[in-house]
Design a protein around this motif. Structure first.
Motif, short mmCIF file in Angstrom:
data_model
loop_
_atom_site.label_atom_id
_atom_site.label_comp_id
_atom_site.label_asym_id
_atom_site.label_seq_id
_atom_site.Cartn_x
_atom_site.Cartn_y
_atom_site.Cartn_z
N TRP A 12 26.10 44.95 44.43
CA TRP A 12 27.36 45.45 44.97
C TRP A 12 28.37 45.69 43.85
O TRP A 12 28.97 46.76 43.77
N SER A 13 28.55 44.72 42.98
CA SER A 13 29.57 44.84 41.93
C SER A 13 29.18 45.87 40.86
O SER A 13 30.05 46.50 40.26
N SER A 14 27.89 46.09 40.66
CA SER A 14 27.46 47.06 39.65
C SER A 14 27.68 48.51 40.10
O SER A 14 27.63 49.42 39.27
N GLU A 15 27.93 48.73 41.38
CA GLU A 15 28.08 50.09 41.91
C GLU A 15 29.49 50.66 41.73
O GLU A 15 29.71 51.84 41.98
N PHE A 16 30.44 49.84 41.28
CA PHE A 16 31.81 50.33 41.08
C PHE A 16 31.88 51.14 39.79
O PHE A 16 31.37 50.72 38.76
N LYS A 17 32.55 52.29 39.86
CA LYS A 17 32.72 53.14 38.68
C LYS A 17 34.20 53.39 38.37
O LYS A 17 34.54 53.73 37.26
N PHE A 18 35.07 53.25 39.36
CA PHE A 18 36.49 53.55 39.18
C PHE A 18 37.32 52.29 39.29
O PHE A 18 37.07 51.44 40.15
N CYS A 19 38.32 52.16 38.40
CA CYS A 19 39.22 51.01 38.50
C CYS A 19 40.60 51.36 37.95
O CYS A 19 40.76 52.34 37.20
N VAL A 20 41.57 50.56 38.35
CA VAL A 20 42.92 50.64 37.82
C VAL A 20 43.32 49.24 37.38
O VAL A 20 42.82 48.24 37.91
N GLN A 21 44.22 49.18 36.42
CA GLN A 21 44.70 47.89 35.92
C GLN A 21 46.06 47.59 36.54
O GLN A 21 46.90 48.47 36.66
N VAL A 22 46.25 46.34 36.96
CA VAL A 22 47.55 45.89 37.44
C VAL A 22 47.90 44.58 36.76
O VAL A 22 47.01 43.79 36.41
N SER A 23 49.18 44.36 36.59
CA SER A 23 49.68 43.09 36.08
C SER A 23 50.45 42.42 37.20
O SER A 23 51.27 43.07 37.87
N ILE A 91 41.30 46.41 39.33
CA ILE A 91 41.01 46.62 40.74
C ILE A 91 40.04 47.78 40.84
O ILE A 91 40.37 48.93 40.53
N TYR A 92 38.83 47.48 41.27
CA TYR A 92 37.77 48.47 41.40
C TYR A 92 37.71 49.00 42.83
O TYR A 92 38.00 48.27 43.77
N VAL A 93 37.33 50.27 42.96
CA VAL A 93 37.26 50.93 44.26
C VAL A 93 35.97 51.75 44.33
O VAL A 93 35.59 52.38 43.35
N LYS A 94 35.36 51.76 45.51
CA LYS A 94 34.22 52.66 45.74
C LYS A 94 34.12 53.01 47.22
O LYS A 94 34.58 52.25 48.08
N ALA A 95 33.55 54.16 47.50
CA ALA A 95 33.23 54.54 48.87
C ALA A 95 31.87 53.94 49.17
O ALA A 95 30.87 54.31 48.56
N ILE A 105 35.71 51.82 52.48
CA ILE A 105 36.04 51.66 51.06
C ILE A 105 36.01 50.19 50.70
O ILE A 105 36.55 49.35 51.43
N HIS A 106 35.37 49.88 49.57
CA HIS A 106 35.28 48.50 49.09
C HIS A 106 36.10 48.34 47.82
O HIS A 106 36.28 49.28 47.06
N TYR A 107 36.57 47.10 47.63
CA TYR A 107 37.44 46.77 46.50
C TYR A 107 36.95 45.49 45.84
O TYR A 107 36.42 44.59 46.51
N MET A 108 37.16 45.41 44.53
CA MET A 108 36.86 44.18 43.79
C MET A 108 37.92 44.02 42.72
O MET A 108 38.20 44.95 41.96
N ALA A 109 38.51 42.83 42.65
CA ALA A 109 39.51 42.53 41.62
C ALA A 109 38.92 41.52 40.65
O ALA A 109 38.45 40.45 41.07
N GLN A 110 38.92 41.88 39.38
CA GLN A 110 38.42 40.97 38.34
C GLN A 110 39.57 40.61 37.40
O GLN A 110 40.39 41.46 37.05
N ASN A 111 39.57 39.34 36.98
CA ASN A 111 40.58 38.91 36.01
C ASN A 111 40.10 39.25 34.60
O ASN A 111 39.02 39.81 34.42
N SER A 112 40.88 38.88 33.61
CA SER A 112 40.56 39.25 32.22
C SER A 112 39.31 38.57 31.69
O SER A 112 38.73 39.01 30.70
N GLU A 113 38.86 37.50 32.34
CA GLU A 113 37.61 36.85 31.96
C GLU A 113 36.39 37.48 32.64
O GLU A 113 35.26 37.07 32.42
#
Length: 147
Positions: A12-23, A91-95, A105-113
Motif C-alpha cells: 500500500w505505502s509503496s504505491e504512493f507517487k505524489f506528496c506535499v510537505q507540511v510543517s 502527506i502522500y496521496v493516491k487514487a 483517495i488514500h493518504y499517508m503522512a510520514q514524519n522526517s524519520e
C-alpha cells in the motif's frame, strides 16, 4: 496499522507517487504542542488539491463555466504516532479505486524519520453544478487518476 483499507502496508505505502510537505504550525496544536486531531483533514485537503492540480483535473473544476465540480463524500483518519509542533510531514496521496463518478483517495503522512504518523481515505464525487447528481468520469479523466 489497523485501518481496514490497508491490506498489506508495504505494498500500500509503496504505491504512493505524489506528496506535499507540511510543517505543523503552533496554531494547529494543543497546549502540549500535540497536533489537534482535526488538522489531518486540513492536510488531506491541501494534498488532495495539489494532487488534482498535478494530474490536471482541477483546472476544469476551477472554471466558472464548468458543469461539474468535486465534493468530498466521506473522510476518515487513522492515527499511528503522535505529531507535535514544528514537525515536518510528507502527506502522500493516491487514487486507490475509481468508480463511475467517484474516486476513493488514500493518504499517508510520514514524519522526517519516515515513520507513518497517520493514514486516511475518503471518497470524492464529481457532481453536476446544476443537477447536484453524480457525473460519470470520462475515460480521459479516469486515465488522469491512474497515470
Amino acid at each position: 496499522m489497523r485501518a481496514s483499507y490497508i491490506k498489506d502496508l508495504a505494498t500500500w505505502s509503496s504505491e504512493f507517487k505524489f506528496c506535499v510537505q507540511v510543517s505543523v504550525r503552533f496554531s494547529e496544536t494543543d497546549m502540549y504542542g500535540h497536533l489537534n486531531n482535526t488538522i489531518p483533514f486540513t492536510y488531506f485537503e491541501h494534498a488532495r488539491i495539489e494532487f488534482l492540480k498535478e494530474i490536471k483535473l482541477m483546472n476544469n473544476w476551477l472554471d466558472p463555466a464548468s458543469d461539474t465540480f468535486p465534493v468530498v463524500a466521506d473522510l476518515q483518519c487513522d492515527f499511528a504516532k503522535q505529531v507535535f509542533f514544528d514537525e515536518v510531514l510528507m502527506i502522500y496521496v493516491k487514487a486507490a479505486a475509481i468508480g463511475n463518478s467517484s474516486v476513493d483517495i488514500h493518504y499517508m503522512a510520514q514524519n522526517s524519520e519516515g515513520d507513518i504518523a497517520f493514514t486516511g481515505r475518503g471518497s470524492m464525487v464529481q457532481i453536476g453544478r446544476h443537477t447536484g447528481k453524480g457525473v460519470p468520469w470520462t475515460d480521459e479523466e479516469k486515465l488522469l487518476f491512474t497515470n
